[in-house]
Write a protein that holds these residues in place. Structure first.
Motif, PDB file in Angstrom:
ATOM      1  N   GLY A 253       0.848  -1.180   0.000  1.00  0.00           N
ATOM      2  CA  GLY A 253       0.000   0.000   0.000  1.00  0.00           C
ATOM      3  C   GLY A 253       0.881   1.227   0.000  1.00  0.00           C
ATOM      4  N   ARG A 254       0.850   2.006  -1.080  1.00  0.00           N
ATOM      5  CA  ARG A 254       1.733   3.183  -1.183  1.00  0.00           C
ATOM      6  C   ARG A 254       1.057   4.413  -0.605  1.00  0.00           C
TER       7      ARG A 254
ATOM      8  N   PHE B  48      10.636  12.992   4.577  1.00  0.00           N
ATOM      9  CA  PHE B  48      10.104  11.683   4.206  1.00  0.00           C
ATOM     10  C   PHE B  48       9.542  11.755   2.785  1.00  0.00           C
ATOM     11  N   ILE B  49      10.105  10.937   1.886  1.00  0.00           N
ATOM     12  CA  ILE B  49       9.759  11.039   0.476  1.00  0.00           C
ATOM     13  C   ILE B  49       9.043   9.803  -0.063  1.00  0.00           C
ATOM     14  N   TYR B  50       9.053   8.719   0.689  1.00  0.00           N
ATOM     15  CA  TYR B  50       8.483   7.471   0.169  1.00  0.00           C
ATOM     16  C   TYR B  50       8.099   6.588   1.349  1.00  0.00           C
ATOM     17  N   ILE B  51       6.841   6.110   1.352  1.00  0.00           N
ATOM     18  CA  ILE B  51       6.390   5.202   2.409  1.00  0.00           C
ATOM     19  C   ILE B  51       5.509   4.127   1.789  1.00  0.00           C
ATOM     20  N   ASP B  52       5.882   2.866   1.988  1.00  0.00           N
ATOM     21  CA  ASP B  52       5.075   1.722   1.596  1.00  0.00           C
ATOM     22  C   ASP B  52       4.657   0.954   2.845  1.00  0.00           C
ATOM     23  N   HIS B  53       3.380   0.550   2.877  1.00  0.00           N
ATOM     24  CA  HIS B  53       2.865  -0.330   3.927  1.00  0.00           C
ATOM     25  C   HIS B  53       2.860  -1.745   3.362  1.00  0.00           C
ATOM     26  N   MET B  54       3.728  -2.605   3.878  1.00  0.00           N
ATOM     27  CA  MET B  54       3.847  -3.990   3.389  1.00  0.00           C
ATOM     28  C   MET B  54       2.925  -4.902   4.197  1.00  0.00           C
ATOM     29  N   GLY B  55       1.996  -5.562   3.491  1.00  0.00           N
ATOM     30  CA  GLY B  55       1.122  -6.513   4.162  1.00  0.00           C
ATOM     31  C   GLY B  55       0.000  -5.838   4.932  1.00  0.00           C
ATOM     32  N   PRO B  56      -0.585  -6.566   5.916  1.00  0.00           N
ATOM     33  CA  PRO B  56      -0.169  -7.902   6.374  1.00  0.00           C
ATOM     34  C   PRO B  56      -0.539  -8.981   5.360  1.00  0.00           C
ATOM     35  N   VAL B  57       0.365  -9.922   5.174  1.00  0.00           N
ATOM     36  CA  VAL B  57       0.139 -10.997   4.228  1.00  0.00           C
ATOM     37  C   VAL B  57       0.765 -12.267   4.784  1.00  0.00           C
ATOM     38  N   LYS B  58       0.112 -13.407   4.512  1.00  0.00           N
ATOM     39  CA  LYS B  58       0.674 -14.691   4.899  1.00  0.00           C
ATOM     40  C   LYS B  58       1.283 -15.352   3.678  1.00  0.00           C
TER      41      LYS B  58
END
Length: 294
Positions: A21-22, A35-45
């Motif tokens: 999720g960008r 802060f120039i870039y933030i990605d939310h990784m997951g939650p994923v299994k």
């Protein structure tokens, strides 16, 4: 926050075999402080046949901050670092004039189901440090400042705030705070922050001026010194930002700089495979993309 200027919704983005999720950059707000870039990784299994494998790729002009909530990542880079990132620790890699790194599921977990959840963040460097030598730091969870105020739990992931300083070796005036609460209550940050500020809701919700804001939203404040809101029970939020830079920053794939010529040089260098190789991870790499979608 009583002075919300902009609401940014997470947007789906593909980083190879993994969806994220960008949050930043956003067309109406390219940066919040440095802060120039933030990605939310997951939650994923990930099942026993799947692995989190981000192949070797380059960076210039920034520091990366990896912060996991669940899972494990083996970080390797061209400085010779090889370290496992676990939840709560901070991985801080400064690219400067150029570095290559990979992020993979550790060998001992590659045949096991694995949950992955965390934040991947880029912090731009001040102009005078964009060509510095690359550096790397890994800070364990126990060394990150944390404290309680009533039912609120605070953690200063990076930077300076509330008279405290994180051991993460940042290069500009910034902050990244974690706030957790098991109960509903008013949070008044007062004048503890500075520059620009954004608030990301990981879980739970906050209320401001009669409006409820829920997960996968980044709220950007008009004035960081007037940060007051009601946090709902069982919520976790992150407040980040700091002093913005006077110069514009450009992004091309994994390259960040105030100078487009430096980006062009780095791009050609990667196409020519002239960056240093990672010891033990020399054979694979991510090609420069045909279409730049950032």
């Amino acid at each position: 926050m009583s002075n919300i200027k902009l609401i940014i919704e997470e947007r789906a983005a593909n980083i190879g075999k993994f969806m994220v999720g960008r949050l930043l950059p956003f067309r109406q707000k390219r940066m919040v402080g440095p802060f120039i870039y933030i990605d939310h990784m997951g939650p994923v299994k990930l099942n026993e046949r799947q692995n989190f494998d981000v192949l070797p790729h380059p960076h210039i002009g920034l520091s990366t901050l990896t912060f996991l909530f669940e899972g494990s990542i083996m970080h390797r880079d061209t400085l010779g670092n090889e370290i496992e990132i676990k939840p709560g620790a901070v991985n801080w890699m400064t690219a400067g004039k150029g570095i290559v790194h990979s992020e993979r599921t550790p060998e001992y977990l590659r045949d096991s189901p694995l949950y992955m959840h965390g934040l991947q963040i880029w912090v731009a460097l001040p102009k005078y440090l964009e060509q510095m030598d690359p550096q790397f730091s890994h800070i364990e969870e126990k060394d990150i400042p944390s404290w309680e105020e009533g039912d609120l739990q605070f953690k200063l992931v990076a930077g300076e705030a509330f008279g405290k300083k994180s051991p993460v070796p940042v290069f500009s005036k910034l902050f990244m705070l974690e706030i957790k609460s098991k109960t509903k209550q008013v949070v008044n940050i007062g004048n503890e922050l500075y520059g620009e500020a954004g608030l990301y809701i990981l879980n739970g919700a906050i209320e401001s001026e009669g409006n409820i804001y829920e997960p996968k939203q980044l709220l950007v404040a008009k004035d960081s010194s007037l940060c007051e809101f009601t946090i709902q029970e069982n919520s976790t939020i992150y407040i980040f930002g700091g002093e913005p830079f006077p110069e514009e920053r450009f992004i091309d794939w994994n390259f960040v700089s105030s100078d487009k010529e430096l980006i062009g040089q780095a791009k050609q260098k990667w196409k020519d495979q002239a960056f240093d190789k990672i010891k033990g991870d020399e054979t694979e790499y991510i090609p420069y993309p045909t279409f730049n979608r950032k």
